[in-house]
Motif scaffolding. Structure first.
Motif, PDB file in Angstrom:
ATOM      1  N   ILE A   1       0.839  -1.199   0.000  1.00  0.00           N
ATOM      2  CA  ILE A   1       0.000   0.000   0.000  1.00  0.00           C
ATOM      3  C   ILE A   1       0.875   1.251   0.000  1.00  0.00           C
ATOM      4  O   ILE A   1       0.644   2.194  -0.774  1.00  0.00           O
ATOM      5  CB  ILE A   1      -0.948  -0.008   1.213  1.00  0.00           C
ATOM      6  CG1 ILE A   1      -2.036  -1.074   1.044  1.00  0.00           C
ATOM      7  CG2 ILE A   1      -1.595   1.368   1.400  1.00  0.00           C
ATOM      8  CD1 ILE A   1      -2.987  -1.180   2.216  1.00  0.00           C
ATOM      9  N   ALA A   2       1.889   1.261   0.865  1.00  0.00           N
ATOM     10  CA  ALA A   2       2.761   2.435   0.948  1.00  0.00           C
ATOM     11  C   ALA A   2       3.485   2.677  -0.377  1.00  0.00           C
ATOM     12  O   ALA A   2       3.565   3.815  -0.872  1.00  0.00           O
ATOM     13  CB  ALA A   2       3.768   2.249   2.081  1.00  0.00           C
ATOM     14  N   GLN A   3       3.982   1.613  -0.967  1.00  0.00           N
ATOM     15  CA  GLN A   3       4.695   1.756  -2.243  1.00  0.00           C
ATOM     16  C   GLN A   3       3.747   2.234  -3.344  1.00  0.00           C
ATOM     17  O   GLN A   3       4.098   3.110  -4.145  1.00  0.00           O
ATOM     18  CB  GLN A   3       5.313   0.417  -2.632  1.00  0.00           C
ATOM     19  CG  GLN A   3       6.027   0.438  -3.981  1.00  0.00           C
ATOM     20  CD  GLN A   3       6.466  -0.945  -4.422  1.00  0.00           C
ATOM     21  OE1 GLN A   3       6.407  -1.893  -3.651  1.00  0.00           O
ATOM     22  NE2 GLN A   3       6.913  -1.062  -5.663  1.00  0.00           N
TER      23      GLN A   3
ATOM     24  N   GLN B   1       0.988   3.967  -3.053  1.00  0.00           N
ATOM     25  CA  GLN B   1       0.592   5.362  -2.857  1.00  0.00           C
ATOM     26  C   GLN B   1       1.725   6.313  -3.225  1.00  0.00           C
ATOM     27  O   GLN B   1       1.483   7.394  -3.769  1.00  0.00           O
ATOM     28  CB  GLN B   1       0.141   5.567  -1.412  1.00  0.00           C
ATOM     29  CG  GLN B   1      -1.210   4.921  -1.100  1.00  0.00           C
ATOM     30  CD  GLN B   1      -1.652   5.131   0.324  1.00  0.00           C
ATOM     31  OE1 GLN B   1      -0.852   5.114   1.261  1.00  0.00           O
ATOM     32  NE2 GLN B   1      -2.951   5.336   0.521  1.00  0.00           N
ATOM     33  N   ARG B   2       2.949   5.926  -2.958  1.00  0.00           N
ATOM     34  CA  ARG B   2       4.085   6.781  -3.332  1.00  0.00           C
ATOM     35  C   ARG B   2       4.213   6.894  -4.847  1.00  0.00           C
ATOM     36  O   ARG B   2       4.546   7.959  -5.375  1.00  0.00           O
ATOM     37  CB  ARG B   2       5.385   6.212  -2.739  1.00  0.00           C
ATOM     38  CG  ARG B   2       5.551   6.444  -1.256  1.00  0.00           C
ATOM     39  CD  ARG B   2       6.998   6.183  -0.831  1.00  0.00           C
ATOM     40  NE  ARG B   2       7.416   4.813  -1.120  1.00  0.00           N
ATOM     41  CZ  ARG B   2       7.312   3.799  -0.282  1.00  0.00           C
ATOM     42  NH1 ARG B   2       6.791   3.991   0.927  1.00  0.00           N
ATOM     43  NH2 ARG B   2       7.731   2.592  -0.618  1.00  0.00           N
ATOM     44  N   SER B   3       3.933   5.808  -5.542  1.00  0.00           N
ATOM     45  CA  SER B   3       4.097   5.805  -7.003  1.00  0.00           C
ATOM     46  C   SER B   3       2.840   6.255  -7.737  1.00  0.00           C
ATOM     47  O   SER B   3       2.859   6.364  -8.962  1.00  0.00           O
ATOM     48  CB  SER B   3       4.485   4.399  -7.478  1.00  0.00           C
ATOM     49  OG  SER B   3       3.436   3.478  -7.219  1.00  0.00           O
ATOM     50  N   GLY B   4       1.741   6.494  -6.994  1.00  0.00           N
ATOM     51  CA  GLY B   4       0.501   6.916  -7.630  1.00  0.00           C
ATOM     52  C   GLY B   4      -0.221   5.805  -8.366  1.00  0.00           C
ATOM     53  O   GLY B   4      -0.985   6.062  -9.307  1.00  0.00           O
ATOM     54  N   ALA B   5      -0.002   4.554  -7.962  1.00  0.00           N
ATOM     55  CA  ALA B   5      -0.640   3.411  -8.622  1.00  0.00           C
ATOM     56  C   ALA B   5      -2.151   3.462  -8.451  1.00  0.00           C
ATOM     57  O   ALA B   5      -2.670   4.036  -7.492  1.00  0.00           O
ATOM     58  CB  ALA B   5      -0.093   2.103  -8.070  1.00  0.00           C
ATOM     59  N   ALA B   6      -2.852   2.844  -9.370  1.00  0.00           N
ATOM     60  CA  ALA B   6      -4.312   2.831  -9.328  1.00  0.00           C
ATOM     61  C   ALA B   6      -4.845   1.664  -8.515  1.00  0.00           C
ATOM     62  O   ALA B   6      -5.943   1.740  -7.949  1.00  0.00           O
ATOM     63  CB  ALA B   6      -4.877   2.757 -10.742  1.00  0.00           C
ATOM     64  N   GLN B   7      -4.073   0.571  -8.445  1.00  0.00           N
ATOM     65  CA  GLN B   7      -4.580  -0.645  -7.817  1.00  0.00           C
ATOM     66  C   GLN B   7      -3.426  -1.494  -7.319  1.00  0.00           C
ATOM     67  O   GLN B   7      -2.310  -1.422  -7.859  1.00  0.00           O
ATOM     68  CB  GLN B   7      -5.415  -1.448  -8.839  1.00  0.00           C
ATOM     69  CG  GLN B   7      -6.124  -2.666  -8.268  1.00  0.00           C
ATOM     70  CD  GLN B   7      -6.866  -3.446  -9.347  1.00  0.00           C
ATOM     71  OE1 GLN B   7      -6.627  -3.268 -10.542  1.00  0.00           O
ATOM     72  NE2 GLN B   7      -7.773  -4.320  -8.944  1.00  0.00           N
ATOM     73  N   ILE B   8      -3.662  -2.269  -6.263  1.00  0.00           N
ATOM     74  CA  ILE B   8      -2.760  -3.357  -5.915  1.00  0.00           C
ATOM     75  C   ILE B   8      -3.571  -4.647  -6.000  1.00  0.00           C
ATOM     76  O   ILE B   8      -4.764  -4.665  -5.707  1.00  0.00           O
ATOM     77  CB  ILE B   8      -2.121  -3.198  -4.518  1.00  0.00           C
ATOM     78  CG1 ILE B   8      -3.184  -3.136  -3.410  1.00  0.00           C
ATOM     79  CG2 ILE B   8      -1.209  -1.998  -4.465  1.00  0.00           C
ATOM     80  CD1 ILE B   8      -2.594  -3.214  -2.004  1.00  0.00           C
ATOM     81  N   HIS B   9      -2.932  -5.714  -6.419  1.00  0.00           N
ATOM     82  CA  HIS B   9      -3.641  -6.982  -6.554  1.00  0.00           C
ATOM     83  C   HIS B   9      -2.795  -8.108  -5.989  1.00  0.00           C
ATOM     84  O   HIS B   9      -1.555  -8.038  -5.954  1.00  0.00           O
ATOM     85  CB  HIS B   9      -4.009  -7.249  -8.014  1.00  0.00           C
ATOM     86  CG  HIS B   9      -2.835  -7.566  -8.893  1.00  0.00           C
ATOM     87  ND1 HIS B   9      -1.850  -6.654  -9.180  1.00  0.00           N
ATOM     88  CD2 HIS B   9      -2.489  -8.710  -9.550  1.00  0.00           C
ATOM     89  CE1 HIS B   9      -0.952  -7.197  -9.983  1.00  0.00           C
ATOM     90  NE2 HIS B   9      -1.304  -8.445 -10.215  1.00  0.00           N
ATOM     91  N   LEU B  10      -3.464  -9.161  -5.568  1.00  0.00           N
ATOM     92  CA  LEU B  10      -2.808 -10.284  -4.898  1.00  0.00           C
ATOM     93  C   LEU B  10      -2.451 -11.349  -5.932  1.00  0.00           C
ATOM     94  O   LEU B  10      -3.277 -11.738  -6.754  1.00  0.00           O
ATOM     95  CB  LEU B  10      -3.742 -10.876  -3.843  1.00  0.00           C
ATOM     96  CG  LEU B  10      -3.183 -12.000  -2.972  1.00  0.00           C
ATOM     97  CD1 LEU B  10      -2.087 -11.459  -2.054  1.00  0.00           C
ATOM     98  CD2 LEU B  10      -4.308 -12.632  -2.134  1.00  0.00           C
TER      99      LEU B  10
END
Length: 622
Positions: free
Chosen positions: A425-427, A429-438
């Motif tokens: 999540i922290a990474q 948000q720093r990079s401005g990503a739209a989504q994280i997925h498993l």
């Protein structure tokens, strides 16, 4: 009541309270579903309203009053919400058992001993859900006070009473819908009983019973765009699944030989009823009074009310297919069915049956209920499970119902699916990503670090979808949402907090409560993910089709009910939607079904046409 009768009742109440507190405390825990409630509470306290994600008006909790009660106590005390939920639930469970025992003792009016309350508290699921973060404690308390008010209403009137108990009973019955929707059965039938008993005061009864639930219902329809909580849509509560329901009943009743205990409870109730009728008749002859006839009829009516509604409640649970948590959905109707015999008269025949039941209760408590995990490589899906046992195993690796269970949100981070969760999540948000997925990164799913959360970059093109904050999906909605900030959009794939998922078709032979699935292309489409940057296995065409389908009128209106900033115009539109399409709308899981040939051709040529068009996402105030 005689002195001995009052003393026996006090002892029975003490036993009920101590057993409830001790049993619930020994099995204290926090469930993933309980954390779902707390995410909404966090948003309430943060000023975002009763929503799961800020900017999306979705009622992800079944119990309206439970979330507001936690919010109120949490606001007053400043304590951790997990602790607030635990203590509230435990204390309400104990109060419910004490109230129900007291009312049953008052109903029989003679020396009593605890009976039904021992049956209930002996069951492992009853002690498990004395906490868990869910509304079972509040629901039991509603039953306990409801039964106490019914017993008082059935007794001869007392001129010194401060207010007619029937009106308080009407108010309490009106709140049933806000505790849990299915409790409206009990509240509604109680209302009919009150109207039949006092027809001249019908308008007064309705005046005190209806304003609070009616006002909230109007609010729900205008704010959320639904007639029921969103959970009812996600779980297709209007559908029938009798086969699964019967299997669920046997999983509960067969495990503890409850069919035998039910027969014992019926026998004890019948003996006690005959004893009470004989005593009441003798009192009437001695006093040469007419009042006891009304007392007998009302007393019979309230027992019939509790048993009849409890039986219908069981049928409802069977009809919807039960639940995926062992015993959970049958606990409330069981408590209702046991209300008349929570405490029973002390006679020779009844005492003999009670002693046998106490032996059964001791054996059940000693045995507990173990959870048996599936092998890591098993392709089978979990069916009905001991939910507390599952989370003990998932977070600690221990087996057995008495293992250390999770109490706080961070305790769930030890599960293998939550590997690198905070870091991702922290990474992102720093990079401005739209989504994280498993993703699964190791061959053995049981190995530490077998799973990892990875970011998906945001599209550089202008689109209203880019106003969506960092988004993630997982079926386990509680642990993900409570271990993330309110600036992270947390959604699930089965529809509890995700309108798109809730409207997907039911999957045949899927697990009850988890029989909807939002396909991956829809998950990605409803974010600002850059489709061109996705790795090759991703079906980019399907994702762009789903993104274009979001802009079509039917789906766009569904999204607007929860996302468009609230105004009087939107409030009225939501009410209309709740009474029309909101009641029956079902989506096709194939997005191509919503698009014409021209749009499909443009998408096949590589054009992400769904990035622009009628608005489906609005900026949110975080």
């Amino acid at each position: 009541m005689t002195h001995n009768a009052r003393l026996s009742l006090r002892v029975s109440m003490l036993v009920a309270g101590v057993f409830a507190l001790a049993g619930g405390w020994a099995q204290r825990w926090m469930s993933d579903d309980g954390l779902i409630v707390l995410r909404t509470v966090r948003n309430i306290l943060a000023g975002h309203g009763p929503v799961f994600n800020a900017g999306e008006r979705v009622e992800a909790n079944t119990s309206t009053l439970w979330q507001y009660l936690i919010a109120l106590v949490g606001w007053i005390t400043g304590a951790r919400l997990e602790s607030v939920a635990l203590w509230l639930s435990l204390l309400l469970t104990a109060a419910a058992c004490v109230l129900a025992t007291w009312a049953a003792g008052r109903y029989w009016g003679q020396t009593v001993l605890p009976f039904g309350v021992i049956i209930y508290l002996a069951l492992p699921p009853a002690r498990d859900f004395a906490t868990s973060g869910l509304e079972w404690g509040l629901s039991l308390f509603w039953f306990g006070l409801w039964w106490a008010l019914l017993v008082r209403w059935a007794q001869p009137p007392r001129t010194h009473a401060p207010a007619p108990v029937g009106y308080w009973l009407a108010v309490w019955s009106g709140l049933s819908w806000l505790v849990r929707p299915e409790l409206a059965l009990y509240g509604g039938v109680t209302g009919l009983l009150l109207l039949a008993a006092t027809p001249r005061a019908w308008w007064k009864i309705l005046l005190v019973a209806l304003p609070i639930p009616a006002a909230y219902q109007v609010f729900r329809m205008g704010y959320y765009g639904l007639v029921t909580p969103h959970t009812a849509v996600a779980k297709s509560a209007s559908d029938s699944a009798w086969g699964e329901g019967m299997a669920y009943l046997w999983d509960f009743a067969g495990t503890y030989a409850l069919w035998l205990i039910a027969a014992a409870a019926l026998a004890v109730g019948a003996i006690a009823a005959r004893t009470r009728a004989a005593r009441t008749g003798a009192r009437a002859i001695t006093a040469e009074a007419v009042l006891p006839r009304d007392e007998v009829s009302r007393g019979t009516a309230i027992v019939a009310l509790a048993l009849g509604c409890g039986f219908l409640h069981v049928l409802y649970v069977l009809r919807v297919g039960g639940d995926f948590m062992h015993g959970r959905m049958l606990l409330l109707p069981l408590f209702a069915l046991l209300l008349p015999v929570m405490a029973v008269p002390l006679t020779k025949r009844i005492t003999a049956v009670c002693l046998a039941v106490f032996v059964w209760a001791t054996v059940v408590v000693a045995r507990g209920h173990a959870f048996e995990p599936l092998p890591p490589d098993s392709k089978a899906q979990l069916g009905v499970v001991d939910e507390r046992g599952f989370w003990v195993w998932a977070t600690t690796g221990q087996l057995g119902s008495r293992g250390r269970a999770p109490l706080y949100a961070e305790d769930f981070l030890s599960w293998r699916l939550m590997s690198n969760y905070h870091e991702a999540i922290a990474q992102a948000q720093r990079s401005g990503a739209a989504q994280i997925h498993l993703v699964q990164v190791a061959a053995d799913p049981a190995a530490p670090g077998a799973y990892e959360w990875l970011p998906r970059p945001r599209t550089p093109e202008a689109s209203d979808l880019n106003v969506q904050p960092l988004t993630l999906y997982l079926v386990n909605l509680g642990m993900t949402s409570m271990n993330a900030g309110l600036d992270v959009r947390v959604l699930d794939t089965v529809g509890l907090a995700t309108p798109l998922a809730a409207r997907m078709p039911r999957l045949p032979d899927a697990r009850i409560g988890h029989d909807k699935l939002l396909p991956p292309e829809w998950q990605i489409a409803d974010t600002g993910v850059d489709v061109a940057a996705l790795p090759e296995p991703a079906d980019r065409i399907k994702i762009m089709q789903a993104r274009a389908a979001l802009r079509t009128p039917e789906i766009r209106e569904l999204l607007a009910t929860s996302r468009e900033p609230l105004s009087w115009s939107r409030f009225i539109s939501n009410i209309k939607f709740s009474l029309t399409a909101g009641r029956h709308l079902s989506l096709d899981d194939d997005p191509a079904a919503y698009l014409d040939e021209s749009t499909l051709s443009r998408i096949n040529a590589g054009e992400d046409v769904g990035l622009v068009g009628p608005r489906v996402a609005w900026p949110r105030d975080l």
